[in-house]
Enzyme design. Structure first.
Site, PDB file in Angstrom:
ATOM      1  N   GLU A  46      -1.119 -14.847  -8.578  1.00  0.00           N
ATOM      2  CA  GLU A  46      -0.817 -13.990  -7.619  1.00  0.00           C
ATOM      3  C   GLU A  46       0.234 -14.677  -6.512  1.00  0.00           C
ATOM      4  O   GLU A  46      -0.272 -15.505  -5.817  1.00  0.00           O
ATOM      5  CB  GLU A  46      -2.268 -13.669  -6.795  1.00  0.00           C
ATOM      6  CG  GLU A  46      -2.808 -12.397  -7.709  1.00  0.00           C
ATOM      7  CD  GLU A  46      -4.210 -13.045  -7.927  1.00  0.00           C
ATOM      8  OE1 GLU A  46      -5.244 -13.184  -6.810  1.00  0.00           O
ATOM      9  OE2 GLU A  46      -4.739 -13.550  -9.046  1.00  0.00           O
ATOM     10  N   ASP A  57      -8.350 -12.192   5.395  1.00  0.00           N
ATOM     11  CA  ASP A  57      -8.356 -13.905   5.055  1.00  0.00           C
ATOM     12  C   ASP A  57      -8.937 -14.846   6.117  1.00  0.00           C
ATOM     13  O   ASP A  57      -8.727 -14.730   7.028  1.00  0.00           O
ATOM     14  CB  ASP A  57      -7.029 -14.178   5.129  1.00  0.00           C
ATOM     15  CG  ASP A  57      -6.287 -13.452   3.645  1.00  0.00           C
ATOM     16  OD1 ASP A  57      -6.753 -13.729   2.692  1.00  0.00           O
ATOM     17  OD2 ASP A  57      -5.428 -12.745   3.759  1.00  0.00           O
TER      18      ASP A  57
END
Ligand SMILES: Cc1ncc(COP(=O)(O)O)c(C=O)c1O
Lengths: 260, 408
Positions: A46, A57
């Site tokens: 990814e 995140d």
């Protein structure tokens, strides 16, 4: 079939995927990291497109994103880097990022470029499912890109079934209700969740992510799901050494895939 | 600068103050959130209208608004201002709410919702600290543990409010990431919510965030325009003003002051946004003026961003307006011409704060001063009824005022 679908067609178990932020640690790290991962036998990648406000995140990916933006990373540049790498690597690539930069780039233009530079799919965690169906699905199909959706322990069975219906490569199984980068072993809660997913007999493979950082978490994902994605732990290795090959080897040691 | 109105002010448009079922005001709004937030946001979306329209909620909410918040707040005819600016100028005194700003209206309502949803703890973000103080206050009242996220830059410039939050028993978490202001405080609050989905209610401070937050906050703040209607009826014999002026950070006091007048074809709605050192200086928070459509904090709206879609840092002397986005309702009102938005610089706001203090004996918050500053940018007729939403009081900004007025 795109390269990612092809991979899942041929390999059903023990997939290992890595996530990294494009433009980190340096603006031109991308190619070296992809090559190193392919060499080390990583199954797919990814490629994170840095965003200023990555809501889902934790600190590691936040910092890598901030740094990558300061380094001058842009989507345009990423496509140029991937274009230059075309034909040199075969490891399937997904692009992962937040929706806003994609919209600013132009959704169709983005998908056309992503497909042309060799990406197999996209992960856009903040793209609502109804909007995917109404505005994006035909574009994904037109450019032969696989959409990858996230599910969490709190996602209802009904929604998981809908996501399974819309997916054609794999489902991204977020291990716990958390932002990325939590360092905790998987416990009973994860097992119950993984078992629940297994018993649903979904058509797509299940790849676990968020919190994969050592042997225990990797093995749990491998035993209960079809594979694992490791992100923050990989970025930490990349921060510690400029040598991408060494970073992957170090990570594999941590994951219990290689002896010291 | 005199504002030109391109739109026909007598055009009537209904239902522009509420979004459609998916949370869109025209092309703005929606819920662009990662799956981790989906169940919580969905739970709120499925419940909020039913809860806030229920008789039980209304009864409790209205009682608290009256006896705890101190509503209705006065609609004060400002005689000196009226003389100076040549119109009938009224001040809607939200600064007289308990804790000193309009924020408490929404906090009381949302805390009741949190209780209804059985969420035993509350988190909030804050810029100027007013929303943090309001949250800490209501949480103390309702015995709910409260954690407030605040940028470290704002902690320095809004010290008084930090002390108040601590006095009230809230935990204040300094946010060191990114801009160290409201944008990143909001990011951290959302991240915290992702990590604590089961027991936590996220009490958003403005008309921002994923649907249903903008609508929820706007409805809870709409008590402001509801009161203006009935107060004007008594004081002026008509139930609408010719102008409403309000500052807009995320846009909650403006949404509340505009709510019942939106699309009525009669009232000119003027929002003011923080231009910082000037709209073209690169140091600005004038989102409507310099923003483009995109996504911030889970909604599609206008925001200040680079051509690559990275969110830019805002700049304003006022912590409460120092935000690179704006609520989706305002993006819609701007786009449709149902409201106009004026940029006001730091200096213009500071001067307006002093002007209001000297003219009416009211020291406004720096945010509010941006609304007051619009007076000198507009041309009124003598019998125009002008309502300024006086969103908050200025105690928290005395240090900034003192520094500025010493410098000049
Ligand atoms: C007194 C006051 N007015 C206005 C604002 C801006 O918020 P909003 O645009 O949501 O009303 C704030 C925010 O802190 C505030 O404290």
């Amino acid at each position: 079939m795109n390269a990612l679908q092809n991979l899942f067609h041929n390999k059903k178990q023990n997939q290992l995927s890595l996530f990294f932020t494009a433009g980190y640690p340096t603006i031109d790290s991308t190619a070296g990291i992809i090559e190193a991962c392919q060499k080390a036998g990583i199954d797919f990648l990814e490629v994170g497109m840095p965003y200023s406000d990555p809501l889902a995140d934790g600190p590691v990916i936040q910092q890598s994103s901030t740094r990558a933006i300061v380094n001058g990373m842009t989507i345009e540049l990423l496509f140029n880097q991937l274009e230059a790498l075309k034909g040199k690597t075969t490891i399937p690539l997904l692009l992962m990022g937040y929706l806003n930069p994609v919209i600013q780039f132009g959704a169709e233009r983005f998908m056309e470029k992503a497909s042309a530079t060799g990406a197999s799919g996209l992960i856009l965690p903040d793209l609502p499912i109804h909007e995917y169906r109404e505005e994006y699905q035909t574009l994904f199909e037109k450019y032969n890109l696989s959409p990858v959706f996230l599910i969490t322990p709190h996602t209802s069975d009904e929604r998981i079934k809908l996501i399974d219906e819309l997916s054609n490569a794999f489902i991204y199984v977020v291990s716990s209700a958390a932002t990325t980068g939590k360092k905790q072993d998987f416990g009973q809660a994860q097992l119950v969740y993984f078992q629940r997913l297994k018993s649903m007999n979904l058509k797509n493979p299940l790849i676990g992510g968020f919190g994969i950082h050592n042997r225990q978490t990797l093995q749990q994902a491998w035993q209960n799901l079809n594979g694992a994605i490791c992100g923050s732990a990989f970025l930490k290795k990349l921060a510690a050494t400029p040598d991408a090959e060494k970073a992957v080897e170090e990570l594999k040691k941590d994951l219990g895939l290689k002896m010291d | 600068m005199t504002v030109k109105f391109d739109t026909n002010p007598t055009e009537v448009k209904r239902n522009q103050n509420i979004p459609d079922e998916r949370g869109y005001y025209g092309g703005f709004g929606g819920a662009y959130i990662p799956e981790m937030l989906y169940p919580n946001v969905e739970e709120l979306r499925n419940n909020y209208l039913q809860v806030i329209e229920s008789a039980d909620f209304r009864k409790e909410f209205e009682l608290l608004l009256r006896d705890y918040v101190g509503r209705p707040t006065p609609l004060y005819y400002a005689g000196n201002l009226s003389e100076t600016y040549g119109a009938k100028i009224y001040l809607k005194r939200e600064d007289l709410c308990h804790t000193g700003a309009h924020k408490l209206n929404s906090v009381v309502g949302q805390a009741l919702i949190a209780r209804h949803l059985n969420k035993p703890r509350i988190i909030a973000e804050t810029g100027a600290g007013q929303h943090g103080v309001a949250s800490a206050t209501v949480c103390a009242l309702m015995k709910i543990p409260c954690t407030v996220f605040m940028g470290s830059k704002d902690i320095v410039r809004q010290q008084a409010n930090v002390l108040r939050m601590k006095m009230l028993g809230a935990e204040v978490i300094a946010v060191e990431s990114g801009s160290k202001t409201l944008k990143d405080a909001t990011n951290e609050a959302i991240r915290h919510w992702i990590n604590h989905p089961d027991d936590t209610y996220y009490l958003i401070g403005s008309t921002i965030g994923p649907h249903p937050y903008p609508d929820l906050v706007a409805r809870l703040q709409s008590v402001i325009s509801e009161e203006i209607q009935s107060q004007l009826m008594k004081q002026e014999g008509k139930d609408y003003p010719d102008y409403v002026l309000a500052c807009a950070g995320g846009g909650s006091n403006a949404a509340g002051a505009f709510f019942h007048f939106i699309g009525n074809g009669k009232t000119r709605l003027i929002g003011t946004e923080a231009a910082g050192e000037g709209v073209d200086s690169g140091l600005t928070a004038a989102t409507i003026y310099s923003g483009t459509p995109g996504i911030i904090h889970g909604c599609k709206t206008l925001l200040m961003q680079t051509s690559d879609g990275q969110v830019m840092e805002a700049h304003s002397v006022s912590a409460g307006l120092d935000y690179p986005g704006i609520g989706p309702m305002h993006a819609h009102l701007h786009t449709t011409g149902l409201a106009q938005y004026l940029p006001v610089t730091d200096t213009e706001a500071l001067d307006a704060a002093q002007m209001l203090s000297r003219e009416e004996g009211i020291i406004p918050a720096l945010e509010t001063a941006h609304a007051v500053a619009a007076l000198s940018k507009l041309q009124f007729k003598p019998d125009d009824v002008v309502v300024i939403c006086l969103s908050g009081r200025g105690d928290k900004d005395l240090q900034t005022y003192q520094q500025y007025f010493q410098e000049i």
